[in-house]
Design a protein around this motif. Structure first.
Motif, PDB file in Angstrom:
ATOM      1  N   LEU A 149       0.823  -1.209   0.000  1.00 50.25           N
ATOM      2  CA  LEU A 149       0.000   0.000   0.000  1.00 50.25           C
ATOM      3  C   LEU A 149       0.859   1.262   0.000  1.00 50.25           C
ATOM      4  O   LEU A 149       0.532   2.255  -0.662  1.00 50.25           O
ATOM      5  CB  LEU A 149      -0.942   0.002   1.208  1.00 50.25           C
ATOM      6  CG  LEU A 149      -2.105  -0.985   1.137  1.00 50.25           C
ATOM      7  CD1 LEU A 149      -2.814  -1.082   2.484  1.00 50.25           C
ATOM      8  CD2 LEU A 149      -3.102  -0.575   0.054  1.00 50.25           C
ATOM      9  N   LYS A 150       1.964   1.219   0.724  1.00 50.77           N
ATOM     10  CA  LYS A 150       2.867   2.376   0.736  1.00 50.77           C
ATOM     11  C   LYS A 150       3.459   2.619  -0.652  1.00 50.77           C
ATOM     12  O   LYS A 150       3.494   3.758  -1.139  1.00 50.77           O
ATOM     13  CB  LYS A 150       3.998   2.151   1.749  1.00 50.77           C
ATOM     14  CG  LYS A 150       3.583   2.296   3.210  1.00 50.77           C
ATOM     15  CD  LYS A 150       4.745   2.000   4.144  1.00 50.77           C
ATOM     16  CE  LYS A 150       4.355   2.179   5.608  1.00 50.77           C
ATOM     17  NZ  LYS A 150       5.461   1.823   6.532  1.00 50.77           N
ATOM     18  N   THR A 194       0.534   3.777  -3.096  1.00 52.63           N
ATOM     19  CA  THR A 194       0.067   5.151  -2.890  1.00 52.63           C
ATOM     20  C   THR A 194       1.167   6.165  -3.188  1.00 52.63           C
ATOM     21  O   THR A 194       0.872   7.303  -3.562  1.00 52.63           O
ATOM     22  CB  THR A 194      -0.468   5.353  -1.462  1.00 52.63           C
ATOM     23  OG1 THR A 194       0.503   4.902  -0.503  1.00 52.63           O
ATOM     24  CG2 THR A 194      -1.772   4.585  -1.263  1.00 52.63           C
ATOM     25  N   ASP A 195       2.423   5.770  -3.060  1.00 48.36           N
ATOM     26  CA  ASP A 195       3.522   6.665  -3.466  1.00 48.36           C
ATOM     27  C   ASP A 195       3.481   6.934  -4.976  1.00 48.36           C
ATOM     28  O   ASP A 195       3.912   7.990  -5.437  1.00 48.36           O
ATOM     29  CB  ASP A 195       4.879   6.065  -3.088  1.00 48.36           C
ATOM     30  CG  ASP A 195       5.190   6.226  -1.600  1.00 48.36           C
ATOM     31  OD1 ASP A 195       4.485   7.001  -0.924  1.00 48.36           O
ATOM     32  OD2 ASP A 195       6.132   5.568  -1.112  1.00 48.36           O
ATOM     33  N   ASN A 252       0.776   7.346  -6.562  1.00 51.92           N
ATOM     34  CA  ASN A 252      -0.331   8.293  -6.695  1.00 51.92           C
ATOM     35  C   ASN A 252      -1.301   7.931  -7.821  1.00 51.92           C
ATOM     36  O   ASN A 252      -1.667   8.782  -8.647  1.00 51.92           O
ATOM     37  CB  ASN A 252       0.190   9.715  -6.900  1.00 51.92           C
ATOM     38  CG  ASN A 252      -0.863  10.768  -6.584  1.00 51.92           C
ATOM     39  OD1 ASN A 252      -1.698  10.579  -5.696  1.00 51.92           O
ATOM     40  ND2 ASN A 252      -0.837  11.865  -7.315  1.00 51.92           N
ATOM     41  N   ILE A 284      -7.844   2.903  -6.729  1.00 50.48           N
ATOM     42  CA  ILE A 284      -7.316   1.625  -6.249  1.00 50.48           C
ATOM     43  C   ILE A 284      -8.491   0.694  -5.954  1.00 50.48           C
ATOM     44  O   ILE A 284      -9.447   1.080  -5.271  1.00 50.48           O
ATOM     45  CB  ILE A 284      -6.464   1.800  -4.971  1.00 50.48           C
ATOM     46  CG1 ILE A 284      -5.239   2.672  -5.260  1.00 50.48           C
ATOM     47  CG2 ILE A 284      -6.032   0.442  -4.409  1.00 50.48           C
ATOM     48  CD1 ILE A 284      -4.457   3.074  -4.014  1.00 50.48           C
ATOM     49  N   LEU A 338      -6.040   3.858   3.275  1.00 51.90           N
ATOM     50  CA  LEU A 338      -6.325   4.691   2.098  1.00 51.90           C
ATOM     51  C   LEU A 338      -7.092   5.956   2.463  1.00 51.90           C
ATOM     52  O   LEU A 338      -6.978   6.975   1.774  1.00 51.90           O
ATOM     53  CB  LEU A 338      -7.073   3.874   1.052  1.00 51.90           C
ATOM     54  CG  LEU A 338      -6.253   2.745   0.418  1.00 51.90           C
ATOM     55  CD1 LEU A 338      -7.089   1.970  -0.601  1.00 51.90           C
ATOM     56  CD2 LEU A 338      -4.987   3.286  -0.255  1.00 51.90           C
ATOM     57  N   LYS A 342      -4.633   8.471   3.210  1.00 43.94           N
ATOM     58  CA  LYS A 342      -3.981   8.923   1.972  1.00 43.94           C
ATOM     59  C   LYS A 342      -4.938   9.698   1.057  1.00 43.94           C
ATOM     60  O   LYS A 342      -4.647   9.936  -0.106  1.00 43.94           O
ATOM     61  CB  LYS A 342      -3.415   7.717   1.216  1.00 43.94           C
ATOM     62  CG  LYS A 342      -2.312   6.975   1.962  1.00 43.94           C
ATOM     63  CD  LYS A 342      -1.055   7.823   2.096  1.00 43.94           C
ATOM     64  CE  LYS A 342       0.079   7.025   2.733  1.00 43.94           C
ATOM     65  NZ  LYS A 342       1.328   7.818   2.818  1.00 43.94           N
ATOM     66  N   ASN A 343      -6.106  10.070   1.601  1.00 48.89           N
ATOM     67  CA  ASN A 343      -7.083  10.909   0.887  1.00 48.89           C
ATOM     68  C   ASN A 343      -7.752  10.224  -0.301  1.00 48.89           C
ATOM     69  O   ASN A 343      -8.100  10.872  -1.290  1.00 48.89           O
ATOM     70  CB  ASN A 343      -6.442  12.231   0.432  1.00 48.89           C
ATOM     71  CG  ASN A 343      -5.954  13.068   1.602  1.00 48.89           C
ATOM     72  OD1 ASN A 343      -6.667  13.208   2.599  1.00 48.89           O
ATOM     73  ND2 ASN A 343      -4.732  13.584   1.494  1.00 48.89           N
ATOM     74  N   TYR A 344      -7.929   8.914  -0.178  1.00 45.71           N
ATOM     75  CA  TYR A 344      -8.744   8.186  -1.147  1.00 45.71           C
ATOM     76  C   TYR A 344     -10.144   8.006  -0.563  1.00 45.71           C
ATOM     77  O   TYR A 344     -10.289   7.598   0.593  1.00 45.71           O
ATOM     78  CB  TYR A 344      -8.144   6.815  -1.463  1.00 45.71           C
ATOM     79  CG  TYR A 344      -6.939   6.869  -2.369  1.00 45.71           C
ATOM     80  CD1 TYR A 344      -7.084   6.751  -3.752  1.00 45.71           C
ATOM     81  CD2 TYR A 344      -5.662   7.044  -1.857  1.00 45.71           C
ATOM     82  CE1 TYR A 344      -5.979   6.804  -4.593  1.00 45.71           C
ATOM     83  CE2 TYR A 344      -4.555   7.108  -2.686  1.00 45.71           C
ATOM     84  CZ  TYR A 344      -4.720   6.987  -4.055  1.00 45.71           C
ATOM     85  OH  TYR A 344      -3.624   7.043  -4.885  1.00 45.71           O
ATOM     86  N   LYS A 395      -9.436   9.083  -5.907  1.00 45.17           N
ATOM     87  CA  LYS A 395      -9.245  10.501  -5.708  1.00 45.17           C
ATOM     88  C   LYS A 395     -10.522  11.205  -6.194  1.00 45.17           C
ATOM     89  O   LYS A 395     -11.264  10.652  -7.013  1.00 45.17           O
ATOM     90  CB  LYS A 395      -8.019  10.994  -6.489  1.00 45.17           C
ATOM     91  CG  LYS A 395      -6.687  10.417  -6.009  1.00 45.17           C
ATOM     92  CD  LYS A 395      -6.373  10.910  -4.597  1.00 45.17           C
ATOM     93  CE  LYS A 395      -5.029  10.394  -4.081  1.00 45.17           C
ATOM     94  NZ  LYS A 395      -3.891  10.995  -4.782  1.00 45.17           N
TER      95      LYS A 395
END
Length: 377
Positions: A177-178, A181-182, A184, A188, A229, A232-234, A244
């Motif tokens: 996940l890291k 999400t990096d 972007n 997902i 998530l 991470k603003n999902y 997003k």
């Protein structure tokens, strides 16, 4: 006017994954050209004999591995669609892509043809888990394909992830996940590994050669993904889908909102609000029928109000915004009476307000138990 989608099924794969229940075949790529020709014939035959009175605004090309098509073959399919259906309202044209199987020139060609959204099957970035899943790509392939897609101009990319894999740990999941999400991505999708009938995974589980994770572990991973998530603003606009702002999958929303869609290709199934139909699940039979100008539909069924109502519940309760009351009233004006016992039993897990019926956060783990109490006969 009611909006609708078109699904195109491309059955070719280089490798049949151990868990995959979708119709796909290997070592048949030499038939891609003939298949493309017959797919276009199916589209034309259906259009000539059937009315479809909806505004088409999405196309989803899935499989199988659609990215095995050549750019010319994709153009043939899209040109055929444009000759038979209005394409001026298309917002989203998605194509599934396997990491390592879509070089830069091909991706650039897909974008030139009109594809504006890619869905990439990462599934995992852990070498041992990829090997277990019989995925043919590596972590490096996945990252390279993603970066190439961005380089050629794709501004809307989804990444598919599988969790609850035997021997997968929370640390492994967090690492994936890291990394993901990096990158972007705009969207997902995260789905639990399911043992489907007829798959190689099912055979191995039955023989006890593979032990699947327990339900508690499965739920723990789902809730971990959702929490991660969210930070991470999902947006968790659907239980297993995260985007997003403005990048929700419009095509899949047709399914979750029980809206109409056309479907072409072997094993594809369509829905026009009154009927459902399924194509033959065999490339050989599909080609044989269309060679003779016969439609490849294997079966169909009329949609009665109870099955439609239950499907609206099945799909709609997966959405964060739930189901509009107006939609439920239109199908069954007496639904609140019919569901009285189930609604009372799951008070606190369901939120019924003047506009919608939806799951609460606390209700998410109980969806599979809630639904049978709400279905009508």
């Amino acid at each position: 006017m009611q909006t609708a989608g078109i699904y195109i099924h491309i059955p070719f794969c280089k490798v049949k994954c151990i868990y995959c229940d979708f119709y796909s075949i290997t070592e048949r790529e030499h038939q891609r050209e003939h298949f493309t020709e017959m797919l276009c014939r199916e589209i034309e035959l259906y259009r000539n004999k059937n009315q479809f009175e909806f505004k088409i605004n999405t196309i989803f090309i899935g499989g199988g591995t659609p990215s095995l098509l050549t750019n010319k073959q994709l153009d043939s399919i899209l040109n055929c669609l444009a000759k038979n259906y209005p394409m001026n309202n298309i917002l989203e044209l998605t194509m599934e892509v396997n990491p390592g199987e879509a070089p830069k020139e091909k991706l650039a060609g897909f974008r030139k043809s009109g594809v504006n959204r890619l869905s990439m099957g990462f599934q995992s970035l852990q070498p041992k888990l990829l090997e277990f899943l019989t995925r043919s790509h590596s972590k490096e392939n996945a990252l390279e394909t993603y970066n190439t897609a961005r380089d050629v101009g794709f501004e809307n990319v989804n990444i598919d992830l599988i969790f609850s894999i035997p021997n997968q740990t929370l640390n492994m999941l967090e690492d994936d996940l890291k990394l993901i999400t990096d990158l972007n991505p705009n969207h997902i999708s995260a789905y639990s590994l399911t043992v489907e009938s007829g798959t190689e995974l099912n055979k191995l589980v039955k023989k006890k050669q593979i032990i699947m994770p327990k339900d508690e572990s499965d739920l723990e991973m789902l809730l971990f993904i959702r929490d991660f998530l969210k930070i991470k603003n999902y947006s968790d606009y659907e239980i297993s889908n995260f985007s997003k702002p403005g990048f929700e999958c419009n095509h899949n929303l047709h399914y979750w909102n029980t809206e109409p869609y056309l479907a072409f290709g072997p094993s594809a199934h369509g829905f026009n609000m009154r009927n459902r139909w399924w194509n033959v699940r065999s490339l050989d039979e599909y080609l044989k029928r269309l060679d003779k100008f016969k439609n490849p539909i294997n079966s169909n069924e009329k949609t009665d109000y109870s099955s439609l109502f239950n499907e609206v519940l099945l799909n709609g309760l997966r959405l964060k915004n739930g189901i509009q009351i107006e939609k439920l009233n239109k199908i069954n004006p007496n639904w609140k009476t019919d569901l009285k016992i189930g609604l009372k039993r799951w008070n606190g897990k369901l939120d019924l307000n003047e506009n919608s019926l939806q799951l609460t956060h606390e209700g998410i783990p109980f969806l599979d138990s809630i639904l049978p109490d709400l279905f009508i006969d």
